[in-house]
Design a protein around this motif. Structure first.
Motif, PDB file in Angstrom:
ATOM      1  N   LYS A  64       1.009  -1.140   0.002  1.00  0.00           N
ATOM      2  CA  LYS A  64       0.182   0.136   0.026  1.00  0.00           C
ATOM      3  C   LYS A  64       0.659   1.392   0.141  1.00  0.00           C
ATOM      4  O   LYS A  64       1.785   1.352   0.906  1.00  0.00           O
ATOM      5  N   SER A  65       0.819   2.129  -0.920  1.00  0.00           N
ATOM      6  CA  SER A  65       1.378   3.486  -1.014  1.00  0.00           C
ATOM      7  C   SER A  65       0.352   4.312  -1.538  1.00  0.00           C
ATOM      8  O   SER A  65      -0.799   4.079  -1.655  1.00  0.00           O
ATOM      9  N   TYR A  66       1.000   5.697  -1.637  1.00  0.00           N
ATOM     10  CA  TYR A  66      -0.050   6.481  -2.115  1.00  0.00           C
ATOM     11  C   TYR A  66      -0.368   6.587  -3.597  1.00  0.00           C
ATOM     12  O   TYR A  66      -1.248   7.220  -4.175  1.00  0.00           O
ATOM     13  N   LEU A 125       7.114  15.456   5.730  1.00  0.00           N
ATOM     14  CA  LEU A 125       7.536  14.270   5.645  1.00  0.00           C
ATOM     15  C   LEU A 125       7.620  13.714   4.007  1.00  0.00           C
ATOM     16  O   LEU A 125       6.301  14.035   3.465  1.00  0.00           O
ATOM     17  N   CYS A 126       8.693  13.738   3.251  1.00  0.00           N
ATOM     18  CA  CYS A 126       8.525  13.716   1.871  1.00  0.00           C
ATOM     19  C   CYS A 126       8.921  12.492   1.201  1.00  0.00           C
ATOM     20  O   CYS A 126       8.623  11.958   0.478  1.00  0.00           O
ATOM     21  N   GLY A 127       9.653  11.776   1.921  1.00  0.00           N
ATOM     22  CA  GLY A 127      10.375  10.441   1.611  1.00  0.00           C
ATOM     23  C   GLY A 127      11.081   9.541   2.379  1.00  0.00           C
ATOM     24  O   GLY A 127      11.362  10.038   3.647  1.00  0.00           O
ATOM     25  N   PHE A 128      11.181   8.215   2.281  1.00  0.00           N
ATOM     26  CA  PHE A 128      11.871   7.380   3.026  1.00  0.00           C
ATOM     27  C   PHE A 128      12.703   6.509   2.573  1.00  0.00           C
ATOM     28  O   PHE A 128      12.805   5.297   2.362  1.00  0.00           O
ATOM     29  N   VAL A 160       5.073  18.217  18.305  1.00  0.00           N
ATOM     30  CA  VAL A 160       5.821  18.217  16.903  1.00  0.00           C
ATOM     31  C   VAL A 160       4.434  18.219  16.131  1.00  0.00           C
ATOM     32  O   VAL A 160       3.567  17.400  16.128  1.00  0.00           O
ATOM     33  N   LYS A 161       4.550  18.763  14.750  1.00  0.00           N
ATOM     34  CA  LYS A 161       3.556  18.784  13.932  1.00  0.00           C
ATOM     35  C   LYS A 161       4.272  17.921  12.696  1.00  0.00           C
ATOM     36  O   LYS A 161       5.289  18.299  12.231  1.00  0.00           O
ATOM     37  N   LEU A 162       3.880  16.727  12.294  1.00  0.00           N
ATOM     38  CA  LEU A 162       4.474  16.017  11.191  1.00  0.00           C
ATOM     39  C   LEU A 162       3.387  15.880   9.934  1.00  0.00           C
ATOM     40  O   LEU A 162       2.006  15.765  10.442  1.00  0.00           O
ATOM     41  N   GLN A 163       3.516  16.073   8.774  1.00  0.00           N
ATOM     42  CA  GLN A 163       2.816  15.645   7.486  1.00  0.00           C
ATOM     43  C   GLN A 163       3.289  15.312   6.571  1.00  0.00           C
ATOM     44  O   GLN A 163       4.289  15.676   5.966  1.00  0.00           O
ATOM     45  N   GLY A 164       2.815  14.120   6.058  1.00  0.00           N
ATOM     46  CA  GLY A 164       3.149  13.323   4.862  1.00  0.00           C
ATOM     47  C   GLY A 164       2.704  14.005   3.724  1.00  0.00           C
ATOM     48  O   GLY A 164       1.616  14.521   3.891  1.00  0.00           O
ATOM     49  N   PHE A 165       3.407  14.287   2.590  1.00  0.00           N
ATOM     50  CA  PHE A 165       2.587  15.066   1.479  1.00  0.00           C
ATOM     51  C   PHE A 165       3.104  14.412   0.224  1.00  0.00           C
ATOM     52  O   PHE A 165       4.443  13.884   0.185  1.00  0.00           O
ATOM     53  N   ILE A 166       2.361  14.345  -0.799  1.00  0.00           N
ATOM     54  CA  ILE A 166       3.139  14.397  -2.146  1.00  0.00           C
ATOM     55  C   ILE A 166       2.883  15.175  -3.080  1.00  0.00           C
ATOM     56  O   ILE A 166       1.674  15.710  -2.970  1.00  0.00           O
ATOM     57  N   GLU A 198      -0.363  16.104  -5.138  1.00  0.00           N
ATOM     58  CA  GLU A 198      -1.681  16.382  -4.632  1.00  0.00           C
ATOM     59  C   GLU A 198      -1.748  17.833  -4.176  1.00  0.00           C
ATOM     60  O   GLU A 198      -2.866  18.349  -3.534  1.00  0.00           O
TER      61      GLU A 198
END
Lengths: 335, 335
Positions: B59-61, B243-246, B269-275, B278
């Motif tokens: 599962k991924s984006y 949060l851009c990549g792993f 902390v505020k963390l947000q994954g994004f691509i 989008e």
């Protein structure tokens, strides 16, 4: 007054589980208010998981307590003597006097509450810090939309129980996670959640999938550890996680190692840690909405009340182990 | 045209590291445009870490690629034949034709770019997806304020190098993390970061403390794993993590287990994954600002260019291992 003051002091920094020997109960004279001060006799003390954090030496959002300090804590009580014109004897006040029977204040941070028709203890629960924590986390970070699924851990607790009821009021599906059938039944039957998963049943992943068949849009996180790790695998795209507590982690010496951190990117998750005291600007709105819900009978809650300040350590330890049921309080004195 | 089309197909789903045998190179006839279509001869292909994610079944984006698909990827090229009135032969266009020499399009998603004074490859780098990723993550999630410290992993890479330069332009302290002395020297001396930590030197925690003596306010996360785990221990209160990549996690079979998740609460902390795809609404503003910086000579970059599409698999594998230096491209054909 021939009464004495009683205080519970922080006597020993625990590693792992807290012990009763980590506290020391002392008696002293009742302090006398000077000009500008107020003497308050506390009726109830609130016991909350964050106190465990303050007992640790590690970096956290608040400075650790020092050995010998009076244990910190929110209280509600009655003004018995006042040399401050803003308060008069008989006023019911919310304060942060900690684990003691009497407290002195210069009035700063002391809040008069309308206790005519509302029981005093509610101001430490649904209408106080825990209720406001639920309101702020859910609304400010969770931003719930009708039809979304909100999961909350420690669902029968003081914060979790309000989260679910607020979520329902917003038109969301509310799913609780709690330990044991009795708590889960209460969460569904009395608080009105749509479902509740008993994590002690040992089938969390499957049970959660069944309870949240459309995936999870908001995870109000009170617990951390393995429960969070499981929730992470079931998040929908753009899920939000208000991060409120890590009750599973307070009493371990080795932190849980999170496996499914990748979900934050895969599902473009927003997570934010917060503490309620840093969002004072939102308190009035939160209190107003909570009081409205409460007055209209739509905000239910349950309390575990320990009788007598001397029983606070035992009650606190029990709460950390999940033995309480609903908001944990200590009754210090009659109003 | 006696030329042929060349395509690189996805031939085998890798476990762990990608192998050249996971790809298959095929030749075919050049497709002919029908009414409304455009035929583009690609000049450059962009190689990016996200492609590794698309090769996995998990599962991924984005949906995983299927075996036999043309490898996905952004391209810049020249229109050679057009039956679409919006394009004419000679137009330089950004597209998403993937790993192939020629591509057909109905014009949707095809973007004409002003390539008179700007080299074509820049539209795949600082002015393209990587540059815009840096801009959006830093500004939308990071919200940098002058005087704050911004840390970015993979700092010499296509995204990281722009993050640091944008952070400097905002008045922040820019600290890179990169692998090896050569990359770190480049990050500081050529890109103008304030400091760069070589994680391969084996002293990340100490070195990072020295490079970010006031703690970390923004961590632009490209890497994950142990580097992130170390950064977490040095966050300031209210830190933000776009949060851009792993990239550290794409080629492992067992995910890294994060130890310091507690920091998210302790430091609120505020963390947000994004691509980036989008947030198309932010692209015009990002492109405009990046082009401005670029034109004024304040946006430096470096490219690793592999010659010939047949060398794309090898270049891709090298990039995943960190062997490239700067934005990884494949030159497919002259303009």
């Amino acid at each position: 007054m021939s009464d004495k003051n009683m205080q519970v002091l922080f006597a020993n920094r625990p590693k792992g589980w807290v012990q009763e020997s980590d506290f020391k109960i002392v008696e002293s004279e009742i302090p006398q208010p000077k000009e500008g001060q107020v003497l308050v006799k506390n009726s109830y003390l609130s016991l909350d998981p964050y106190m465990r954090g303050r007992m640790s030496a590690g970096k956290s959002y608040a400075a650790p307590m020092e050995i010998g300090d009076v244990m910190v804590g929110g209280t509600v009580g009655v003004v018995v003597e006042s040399k401050n014109e803003q308060f008069k004897p008989g006023d019911v006040v919310l304060g942060y006097f900690g684990w003691q029977k009497y407290g002195l204040s210069n009035g700063k941070g002391l809040l008069k509450v309308p206790a005519d028709k509302i029981p005093l203890s509610a101001f430490l629960g649904v209408l106080g810090m825990p209720g406001i924590t639920a309101w702020i986390g859910l609304n400010m970070i969770g931003e719930p939309k009708p039809g979304e699924t909100v999961v909350v851990s420690a669902a029968s607790g003081a914060v979790g129980s309000v989260v679910g009821q607020l979520a329902k009021a917003k038109g969301c599906r509310a799913v609780g996670i709690a330990g044991g059938k009795a708590k889960c039944d209460y969460v569904v039957n009395e608080l009105g959640f749509d479902a509740c998963v008993d994590y002690k049943a040992g089938n969390l992943d499957q049970d959660l999938k069944q309870a949240a068949p459309n995936g999870i849009d908001i995870d109000f996180e009170n617990v951390g550890g393995e429960i969070l790790d499981t929730v992470l695998t079931q998040l929908n795209a753009y899920a939000r996680i208000p991060l409120c507590g890590f009750v599973s982690q307070y009493n371990v010496t080795e932190p849980y190692q999170l496996r499914n951190f990748g979900a934050f990117l895969a599902s473009r998750v927003k997570l934010q840690g917060f503490i309620v005291g840093e969002h004072m600007n939102l308190w009035p709105q939160a209190q107003q909405e909570l009081t409205q819900l409460y007055t209209s009978g739509k905000l239910k809650y349950r309390e575990s009340v320990a009788e007598g300040l001397e029983n606070a350590p035992k009650a606190f330890i029990g709460m950390l182990k999940g033995e309480n049921f609903g908001k944990q309080l200590v009754k210090i004195a009659d109003r």
